[in-house]
Scaffold this motif. Sequence first.
Motif, PDB file in Angstrom:
ATOM      1  N   UNK A 217       0.839  -1.203   0.000  1.00 14.26           N
ATOM      2  CA  UNK A 217       0.000   0.000   0.000  1.00 14.26           C
ATOM      3  C   UNK A 217       0.872   1.251   0.000  1.00 14.26           C
ATOM      4  N   UNK A 218       1.938   1.230   0.819  1.00 11.05           N
ATOM      5  CA  UNK A 218       2.808   2.400   0.928  1.00 11.05           C
ATOM      6  C   UNK A 218       3.927   2.420  -0.115  1.00 11.05           C
TER       7      UNK A 218
ATOM      8  N   UNK B 140      -1.911 -18.149 -11.874  1.00 12.66           N
ATOM      9  CA  UNK B 140      -3.255 -18.716 -11.785  1.00 12.66           C
ATOM     10  C   UNK B 140      -4.325 -17.657 -12.031  1.00 12.66           C
ATOM     11  N   UNK B 141      -5.464 -18.099 -12.522  1.00  6.50           N
ATOM     12  CA  UNK B 141      -6.574 -17.184 -12.808  1.00  6.50           C
ATOM     13  C   UNK B 141      -7.116 -16.538 -11.543  1.00  6.50           C
ATOM     14  N   UNK B 142      -6.906 -17.183 -10.379  1.00  6.10           N
ATOM     15  CA  UNK B 142      -7.441 -16.658  -9.121  1.00  6.10           C
ATOM     16  C   UNK B 142      -6.493 -15.670  -8.452  1.00  6.10           C
ATOM     17  N   UNK B 143      -5.326 -15.424  -9.046  1.00  6.91           N
ATOM     18  CA  UNK B 143      -4.383 -14.489  -8.442  1.00  6.91           C
ATOM     19  C   UNK B 143      -4.962 -13.077  -8.432  1.00  6.91           C
ATOM     20  N   UNK B 144      -4.745 -12.371  -7.324  1.00  9.16           N
ATOM     21  CA  UNK B 144      -5.220 -11.001  -7.189  1.00  9.16           C
ATOM     22  C   UNK B 144      -4.498 -10.073  -8.152  1.00  9.16           C
ATOM     23  N   UNK B 145      -3.204 -10.291  -8.313  1.00 13.23           N
ATOM     24  CA  UNK B 145      -2.391  -9.431  -9.168  1.00 13.23           C
ATOM     25  C   UNK B 145      -1.964 -10.191 -10.424  1.00 13.23           C
ATOM     26  N   UNK B 146      -2.186  -9.590 -11.567  1.00 14.45           N
ATOM     27  CA  UNK B 146      -1.721 -10.109 -12.863  1.00 14.45           C
ATOM     28  C   UNK B 146      -2.122 -11.560 -13.127  1.00 14.45           C
TER      29      UNK B 146
ATOM     30  N   UNK C 249       7.093  -1.337  -9.744  1.00 14.16           N
ATOM     31  CA  UNK C 249       5.925  -1.444 -10.610  1.00 14.16           C
ATOM     32  C   UNK C 249       4.679  -1.045  -9.826  1.00 14.16           C
ATOM     33  N   UNK C 250       3.876  -0.164 -10.398  1.00 17.13           N
ATOM     34  CA  UNK C 250       2.642   0.286  -9.755  1.00 17.13           C
ATOM     35  C   UNK C 250       1.452  -0.086 -10.622  1.00 17.13           C
ATOM     36  N   UNK C 251       0.477  -0.763 -10.013  1.00 14.74           N
ATOM     37  CA  UNK C 251      -0.780  -1.081 -10.682  1.00 14.74           C
ATOM     38  C   UNK C 251      -1.908  -0.657  -9.762  1.00 14.74           C
ATOM     39  N   UNK C 252      -2.547   0.449 -10.095  1.00 17.39           N
ATOM     40  CA  UNK C 252      -3.605   0.972  -9.243  1.00 17.39           C
ATOM     41  C   UNK C 252      -3.059   1.347  -7.883  1.00 17.39           C
ATOM     42  N   UNK C 253      -3.633   0.763  -6.832  1.00 16.35           N
ATOM     43  CA  UNK C 253      -3.200   1.044  -5.462  1.00 16.35           C
ATOM     44  C   UNK C 253      -2.109   0.093  -4.993  1.00 16.35           C
ATOM     45  N   UNK C 254      -1.694  -0.832  -5.850  1.00 19.29           N
ATOM     46  CA  UNK C 254      -0.667  -1.821  -5.503  1.00 19.29           C
ATOM     47  C   UNK C 254       0.689  -1.308  -5.986  1.00 19.29           C
TER      48      UNK C 254
ATOM     49  N   UNK D  23       2.138  -8.423 -24.189  1.00 19.20           N
ATOM     50  CA  UNK D  23       0.937  -8.243 -23.379  1.00 19.20           C
ATOM     51  C   UNK D  23       0.595  -9.505 -22.587  1.00 19.20           C
ATOM     52  N   UNK D  24       1.154 -10.641 -22.974  1.00 21.97           N
ATOM     53  CA  UNK D  24       0.890 -11.899 -22.273  1.00 21.97           C
ATOM     54  C   UNK D  24       1.775 -12.089 -21.044  1.00 21.97           C
ATOM     55  N   UNK D  25       2.665 -11.143 -20.779  1.00 15.95           N
ATOM     56  CA  UNK D  25       3.609 -11.238 -19.665  1.00 15.95           C
ATOM     57  C   UNK D  25       3.327 -10.161 -18.617  1.00 15.95           C
ATOM     58  N   UNK D  26       3.706 -10.452 -17.370  1.00 12.69           N
ATOM     59  CA  UNK D  26       3.776  -9.385 -16.371  1.00 12.69           C
ATOM     60  C   UNK D  26       4.854  -8.422 -16.858  1.00 12.69           C
ATOM     61  N   UNK D  27       4.478  -7.195 -17.117  1.00 13.59           N
ATOM     62  CA  UNK D  27       5.379  -6.291 -17.814  1.00 13.59           C
ATOM     63  C   UNK D  27       6.173  -5.409 -16.859  1.00 13.59           C
ATOM     64  N   UNK D  28       7.485  -5.588 -16.927  1.00  9.99           N
ATOM     65  CA  UNK D  28       8.406  -4.709 -16.217  1.00  9.99           C
ATOM     66  C   UNK D  28       9.676  -4.674 -17.058  1.00  9.99           C
TER      67      UNK D  28
END
Length: 204
Positions: free
Chosen positions: A26-27, A54-60, A108-113, A180-185
Amino acid sequence: METEKLKFFNENMEYIGVESREEIHRQGLWHHTFHCWIVVQQEGKTYLLFQKRAAVKKDSPNLLDITAAGHILDNEEIEDGIREVEEEIGLSLSIEQMVSLGIIRWDLTKGKHIDREFCYVYLYMDQHFPKFTFQLEEVSGMYALELEHFRELIEEERENVTGYEIVDGSIAKSQSLTYEDFVQNLKYHQEAIERIKDQLTNDI
Protein backbone atom coordinates in the motif's frame (compact mmCIF):
# COMPACT_ATOMS: atom_id res chain seq x y z
CA MET A 1 -0.68 -13.81 2.91
CA GLU A 2 -1.37 -10.10 3.26
CA THR A 3 -0.65 -10.36 6.98
CA GLU A 4 2.83 -11.84 6.45
CA LYS A 5 5.55 -9.74 8.05
CA LEU A 6 8.31 -8.42 5.79
CA LYS A 7 11.37 -6.30 6.40
CA PHE A 8 11.37 -2.98 4.61
CA PHE A 9 14.20 -0.69 3.55
CA ASN A 10 14.92 2.72 2.08
CA GLU A 11 15.97 3.04 -1.56
CA ASN A 12 19.62 2.64 -0.51
CA MET A 13 18.82 -0.82 0.91
CA GLU A 14 19.22 0.37 4.50
CA TYR A 15 16.99 -1.54 6.93
CA ILE A 16 14.14 0.44 8.48
CA GLY A 17 11.69 -1.98 10.10
CA VAL A 18 8.99 -4.63 9.72
CA GLU A 19 5.49 -4.23 8.33
CA SER A 20 2.69 -6.39 6.94
CA ARG A 21 2.81 -7.38 3.29
CA GLU A 22 -0.45 -5.52 2.69
CA GLU A 23 0.92 -2.30 4.17
CA ILE A 24 4.23 -2.62 2.34
CA HIS A 25 2.44 -2.74 -0.99
CA ARG A 26 0.00 0.00 0.00
CA GLN A 27 2.81 2.40 0.93
CA GLY A 28 5.24 1.22 -1.74
CA LEU A 29 7.99 0.23 0.70
CA TRP A 30 11.15 -1.44 -0.57
CA HIS A 31 11.44 -5.12 0.45
CA HIS A 32 13.31 -8.32 -0.42
CA THR A 33 12.18 -11.02 -2.84
CA PHE A 34 13.68 -14.24 -4.21
CA HIS A 35 13.57 -14.85 -7.97
CA CYS A 36 14.49 -18.14 -9.65
CA TRP A 37 14.85 -18.30 -13.42
CA ILE A 38 15.21 -21.72 -15.04
CA VAL A 39 17.02 -22.12 -18.35
CA VAL A 40 16.96 -25.36 -20.34
CA GLN A 41 19.57 -25.97 -23.02
CA GLN A 42 18.36 -28.72 -25.32
CA GLU A 43 19.05 -29.72 -28.92
CA GLY A 44 21.08 -26.59 -29.58
CA LYS A 45 18.42 -24.22 -28.25
CA THR A 46 18.30 -22.20 -25.04
CA TYR A 47 14.87 -21.90 -23.44
CA LEU A 48 13.76 -19.59 -20.64
CA LEU A 49 10.88 -20.90 -18.51
CA PHE A 50 7.91 -18.77 -17.44
CA GLN A 51 5.18 -19.76 -15.04
CA LYS A 52 1.59 -18.88 -15.93
CA ARG A 53 0.00 -17.15 -12.98
CA ALA A 54 -3.25 -18.72 -11.78
CA ALA A 55 -6.57 -17.18 -12.81
CA VAL A 56 -7.44 -16.66 -9.12
CA LYS A 57 -4.38 -14.49 -8.44
CA LYS A 58 -5.22 -11.00 -7.19
CA ASP A 59 -2.39 -9.43 -9.17
CA SER A 60 -1.72 -10.11 -12.86
CA PRO A 61 -3.83 -13.29 -13.24
CA ASN A 62 -3.19 -15.52 -16.27
CA LEU A 63 0.00 -13.68 -17.24
CA LEU A 64 3.44 -15.23 -17.74
CA ASP A 65 5.98 -14.46 -15.02
CA ILE A 66 9.32 -15.43 -13.47
CA THR A 67 9.79 -19.22 -13.24
CA ALA A 68 9.33 -19.08 -9.45
CA ALA A 69 9.46 -16.15 -7.04
CA GLY A 70 8.29 -14.95 -3.66
CA HIS A 71 8.76 -12.66 -0.70
CA ILE A 72 11.40 -13.05 1.99
CA LEU A 73 9.71 -13.06 5.40
CA ASP A 74 11.08 -10.99 8.26
CA ASN A 75 12.55 -14.06 10.02
CA GLU A 76 14.20 -15.51 6.89
CA GLU A 77 17.56 -15.18 5.18
CA ILE A 78 17.68 -14.56 1.43
CA GLU A 79 18.64 -18.18 0.71
CA ASP A 80 15.47 -19.36 2.47
CA GLY A 81 13.54 -17.98 -0.47
CA ILE A 82 14.39 -21.16 -2.36
CA ARG A 83 11.35 -22.68 -0.63
CA GLU A 84 9.27 -20.84 -3.25
CA VAL A 85 10.60 -23.12 -5.99
CA GLU A 86 9.22 -26.23 -4.32
CA GLU A 87 6.05 -24.55 -3.10
CA GLU A 88 5.08 -23.05 -6.46
CA ILE A 89 6.37 -25.52 -9.04
CA GLY A 90 7.28 -28.66 -7.08
CA LEU A 91 11.05 -28.76 -7.68
CA SER A 92 13.27 -29.63 -4.72
CA LEU A 93 16.49 -27.71 -5.38
CA SER A 94 19.31 -26.48 -3.18
CA ILE A 95 20.82 -23.03 -3.30
CA GLU A 96 24.14 -24.69 -4.25
CA GLN A 97 22.57 -25.83 -7.54
CA MET A 98 21.89 -22.24 -8.52
CA VAL A 99 23.99 -19.32 -9.67
CA SER A 100 23.44 -15.92 -8.10
CA LEU A 101 22.85 -13.15 -10.63
CA GLY A 102 22.86 -10.43 -8.00
CA ILE A 103 20.18 -7.90 -7.12
CA ILE A 104 17.80 -6.29 -9.61
CA ARG A 105 15.31 -3.60 -8.63
CA TRP A 106 11.63 -4.07 -9.41
CA ASP A 107 9.45 -0.96 -9.28
CA LEU A 108 5.93 -1.44 -10.61
CA THR A 109 2.64 0.29 -9.76
CA LYS A 110 -0.78 -1.08 -10.68
CA GLY A 111 -3.60 0.97 -9.24
CA LYS A 112 -3.20 1.04 -5.46
CA HIS A 113 -0.67 -1.82 -5.50
CA ILE A 114 2.87 -0.37 -5.36
CA ASP A 115 5.53 -3.06 -5.64
CA ARG A 116 9.12 -2.02 -4.91
CA GLU A 117 11.47 -4.97 -4.57
CA PHE A 118 15.14 -5.68 -4.19
CA CYS A 119 15.08 -8.94 -6.15
CA TYR A 120 17.76 -11.51 -5.30
CA VAL A 121 17.93 -13.27 -8.65
CA TYR A 122 19.14 -16.84 -9.12
CA LEU A 123 19.60 -19.02 -12.20
CA TYR A 124 19.12 -22.78 -12.43
CA MET A 125 20.33 -24.51 -15.59
CA ASP A 126 19.26 -27.90 -16.88
CA GLN A 127 19.52 -29.97 -20.05
CA HIS A 128 15.99 -31.34 -19.74
CA PHE A 129 12.58 -29.85 -19.04
CA PRO A 130 11.66 -30.69 -15.44
CA LYS A 131 8.39 -32.30 -14.43
CA PHE A 132 6.46 -29.73 -12.45
CA THR A 133 3.83 -30.00 -9.73
CA PHE A 134 1.99 -26.71 -9.45
CA GLN A 135 0.57 -24.91 -6.42
CA LEU A 136 -2.73 -24.38 -8.20
CA GLU A 137 -3.75 -21.23 -6.35
CA GLU A 138 -0.49 -19.67 -7.59
CA VAL A 139 0.48 -21.31 -10.88
CA SER A 140 -1.57 -22.87 -13.71
CA GLY A 141 1.17 -23.89 -16.14
CA MET A 142 4.73 -23.53 -17.42
CA TYR A 143 5.87 -22.18 -20.77
CA ALA A 144 9.24 -22.22 -22.52
CA LEU A 145 10.47 -19.52 -24.89
CA GLU A 146 13.74 -19.34 -26.71
CA LEU A 147 15.84 -16.90 -24.71
CA GLU A 148 16.94 -14.87 -27.71
CA HIS A 149 13.37 -14.61 -28.96
CA PHE A 150 12.24 -13.13 -25.65
CA ARG A 151 15.12 -10.63 -25.79
CA GLU A 152 13.99 -9.63 -29.28
CA LEU A 153 10.41 -9.28 -28.02
CA ILE A 154 11.28 -6.90 -25.18
CA GLU A 155 13.59 -4.91 -27.47
CA GLU A 156 10.70 -4.59 -29.97
CA GLU A 157 12.67 -6.42 -32.65
CA ARG A 158 9.67 -8.72 -33.11
CA GLU A 159 5.98 -8.40 -32.29
CA ASN A 160 5.37 -11.97 -31.14
CA VAL A 161 7.17 -15.13 -30.11
CA THR A 162 6.30 -18.81 -29.92
CA GLY A 163 5.74 -20.17 -26.43
CA TYR A 164 5.73 -23.90 -25.71
CA GLU A 165 3.66 -25.35 -22.89
CA ILE A 166 5.65 -27.85 -20.82
CA VAL A 167 3.71 -30.90 -19.59
CA ASP A 168 5.33 -33.90 -17.88
CA GLY A 169 8.81 -32.79 -18.88
CA SER A 170 8.03 -32.37 -22.58
CA ILE A 171 6.76 -29.75 -25.02
CA ALA A 172 2.99 -30.25 -25.32
CA LYS A 173 1.77 -27.48 -27.59
CA SER A 174 2.76 -24.07 -28.91
CA GLN A 175 1.08 -20.70 -29.08
CA SER A 176 1.89 -17.20 -30.29
CA LEU A 177 2.60 -14.68 -27.53
CA THR A 178 3.05 -10.91 -27.38
CA TYR A 179 4.51 -8.85 -24.55
CA GLU A 180 0.94 -8.24 -23.38
CA ASP A 181 0.89 -11.90 -22.27
CA PHE A 182 3.61 -11.24 -19.66
CA VAL A 183 3.78 -9.38 -16.37
CA GLN A 184 5.38 -6.29 -17.81
CA ASN A 185 8.41 -4.71 -16.22
CA LEU A 186 10.69 -3.81 -19.08
CA LYS A 187 13.69 -2.55 -17.08
CA TYR A 188 13.70 -5.69 -14.94
CA HIS A 189 13.39 -7.99 -17.94
CA GLN A 190 16.18 -6.23 -19.84
CA GLU A 191 18.55 -6.49 -16.87
CA ALA A 192 17.61 -10.11 -16.07
CA ILE A 193 18.10 -11.25 -19.68
CA GLU A 194 21.46 -9.50 -19.91
CA ARG A 195 22.70 -11.18 -16.73
CA ILE A 196 21.39 -14.60 -17.78
CA LYS A 197 23.09 -14.32 -21.17
CA ASP A 198 26.34 -13.20 -19.53
CA GLN A 199 26.25 -16.22 -17.22
CA LEU A 200 25.56 -18.63 -20.06
CA THR A 201 28.47 -17.15 -22.02
CA ASN A 202 30.78 -17.57 -19.02
CA ASP A 203 29.79 -21.24 -18.75
CA ILE A 204 30.80 -22.05 -22.31
